[in-house]
Design an enzyme around this catalytic site. Structure first.
Site, PDB file in Angstrom:
ATOM      1  N   THR A  48      -7.337   3.222  11.162  1.00  0.00           N
ATOM      2  CA  THR A  48      -5.915   3.840  11.297  1.00  0.00           C
ATOM      3  C   THR A  48      -5.126   3.317   9.815  1.00  0.00           C
ATOM      4  OG1 THR A  48      -3.866   4.316  12.301  1.00  0.00           O
ATOM      5  CG2 THR A  48      -4.891   2.141  12.853  1.00  0.00           C
ATOM      6  N   GLU A  49      -4.736   4.095   9.254  1.00  0.00           N
ATOM      7  CA  GLU A  49      -4.082   3.837   7.657  1.00  0.00           C
ATOM      8  C   GLU A  49      -3.183   2.925   7.704  1.00  0.00           C
ATOM      9  OE1 GLU A  49      -4.645   6.861   8.818  1.00  0.00           O
ATOM     10  OE2 GLU A  49      -2.801   8.286   7.942  1.00  0.00           O
ATOM     11  N   ASN A  50      -2.668   2.582   8.726  1.00  0.00           N
ATOM     12  CA  ASN A  50      -1.229   1.627   9.071  1.00  0.00           C
ATOM     13  C   ASN A  50      -1.954   0.247   9.375  1.00  0.00           C
ATOM     14  OD1 ASN A  50      -1.865   2.845  11.296  1.00  0.00           O
ATOM     15  ND2 ASN A  50      -0.293   1.773  12.431  1.00  0.00           N
ATOM     16  N   SER A  90      -5.643  -1.391   3.412  1.00  0.00           N
ATOM     17  CA  SER A  90      -6.129  -0.345   4.093  1.00  0.00           C
ATOM     18  C   SER A  90      -6.591   1.022   3.160  1.00  0.00           C
ATOM     19  CB  SER A  90      -5.126   0.247   5.033  1.00  0.00           C
ATOM     20  OG  SER A  90      -5.342   1.280   5.863  1.00  0.00           O
TER      21      SER A  90
END
Lengths: 212, 219
Positions: A48-50, A90
């Site tokens: 997940t990009e966060n 990320s």
């Protein structure tokens, strides 16, 4: 035309094509549903990009922790083997071609694999791009999951996107309610058809098709 | 310069000037330094440029700062959310400027600022409206866009724990933009849940070393 796949069935069809052991980012919205159809033994690791790898399922009840959310800001859980990292790392994972697959929603995909999914271009629309442009050019394979036709009946698989682009020539497969397509080559290949026929698809789409 | 441990959020944000560029950590509310943003509202600085992933949620924190008319421009990746009505209204009325930046570019441009990189070539956004007018270059057969650093006058960061050296640890996905923003501003101000004594943080687990941190407040 008879009804094709529903959202859950589309997600299951996408999940079937995700290789065992792949690192995968599922875009916010419908692509999130793909997680429900991944075999637990397949060893797929969700990004997940966060800032998390091996992201878990949605949190329920006492599991909810405001410090632990997915890219859609939905609380999730931390399975064993998870890792956290900051936003620059990320996105370095994406751009650096370390992610095997990302699954994105889209307004339009072109026969050549261009994707438009961040802005309708309407004058009063507030544009929001998030990580979509980074994902589109970063993942080794970009899958799109969308209905084949907009609510007004216009095709979303098009010769050229008319909405503002997210990425150029980056999509490899398009999973829709009525068919699965391979795009980005000289022609669009129909891989799978649901509740319709190849001839009917050919008649309704403006892109030249080939049987897969 | 060494870190100052502040007694209050008001003390932590003292001296922020009108016209400043303020980097605000957080992904939605995870990692958002809400108490520092509230203190900035009370402090009164205006004509600000805010750099943050989102443009405020609900009526509090960043949304409240926007609602007070203190922000001239927002640089962010994802302003539109289910509860971003404060930003939405200002934007539709033409009362706030928006620079939309892909999320990875937002992070990398701040990383570049903190790392002394003059600019960098990046493949994100090639052929899209967000790269229009920017210099491009073909390198080994691929097209890249020249992206410039985003430097802050001030960074407001939310972390989990600090020691008195200013070393920081974060918690879960609340880390997000914090470590990058901490490097990219002239003055980095951090809100933590707890300040611990020197020696109480395992040096192997420190994510942001204290060299990047100027002021810390426990809230």
């Amino acid at each position: 035309m008879s009804a094709g796949l529903d959202k859950g069935e589309m997600a299951a069809r996408v999940a079937r094509d995700i290789p065992h052991g792949a690192y995968v980012n599922l875009g916010i919205g419908q692509p999130t549903l793909v997680a429900d159809h991944l075999d637990a033994d397949a060893g797929v690791v969700l990004h997940t990009e966060n800032g998390m790898l091996n992201m878990g399922r949605a949190a329920v009840g006492d599991e909810v922790d405001a410090d632990l959310v997915n890219a859609g800001k939905i609380p999730v859980v931390e399975p064993p083997g998870a890792a956290y990292f900051h936003s620059a790392d990320s996105f370095a994972m994406m751009r650096g071609s370390h992610l095997d697959v990302c699954v994105l929603g889209a307004f339009q995909v072109s026969a050549g694999g261009d994707i438009a999914n961040w802005h309708t271009g309407a004058p009063d629309a507030i544009p929001a791009v998030g990580g979509a442009m980074d994902l589109a050019i970063g993942a080794k394979q970009v899958f799109v999951m969308m209905t084949l036709f907009a609510k007004d009946g216009t095709p979303k698989l098009v010769p050229d996107c008319t909405y503002p682009l997210t990425g150029v020539a980056c999509v490899s497969r398009v999973y829709t309610d009525l068919a699965v397509f391979e795009v980005g080559g000289d022609e669009v290949v129909v891989v799978d058809v649901f509740g319709t026929t190849y001839d009917e698809l050919s008649a309704r789409l403006d892109v030249p098709l080939r049987r897969g | 310069m060494s870190v100052t441990i502040c007694e209050s959020a008001a003390e932590a944000v003292a001296g922020i000037s009108d016209g400043s560029t303020v980097l605000v950590g957080g992904f939605g509310l995870a990692g958002m330094p809400v108490r520092l943003v509230d203190a900035l509202i009370d402090q009164g600085a205006t004509d600000l440029t805010v750099v943050s992933n989102n443009a405020g949620n609900g009526d509090t924190g960043l949304a409240a700062l926007l609602a007070k008319g203190r922000v001239r421009k927002v640089i962010c990746s994802f302003p539109r959310q289910s509860d971003s009505y404060v930003f939405d209204g200002l934007y539709r009325d033409g009362r706030i400027e928006l620079e939309l930046v892909p999320q990875g570019n937002l992070a990398e441009r701040m990383r570049a600022a903190g790392a002394g990189i003059g600019a960098f070539f990046c493949p994100t956004g090639v052929g899209t409206p967000l790269a229009e007018g920017k210099e491009t270059r073909e390198i080994d057969g691929r097209t890249y866009v020249l992206e410039h650093p985003i430097k802050g006058d001030v960074a407001l960061v939310g972390a989990h724990r600090a020691d008195r050296m200013g070393n920081l640890v974060y918690r879960k996905t609340a880390r997000n933009f914090g470590p990058v923003m901490a490097t990219a501003a002239t003055t980095t101000i951090v809100q933590v849940r707890e300040v611990v004594e020197i020696g109480e943080l395992d040096p192997e687990t420190v994510v942001t070393p204290g060299i990047y941190v100027d002021r810390v407040v426990a809230v």
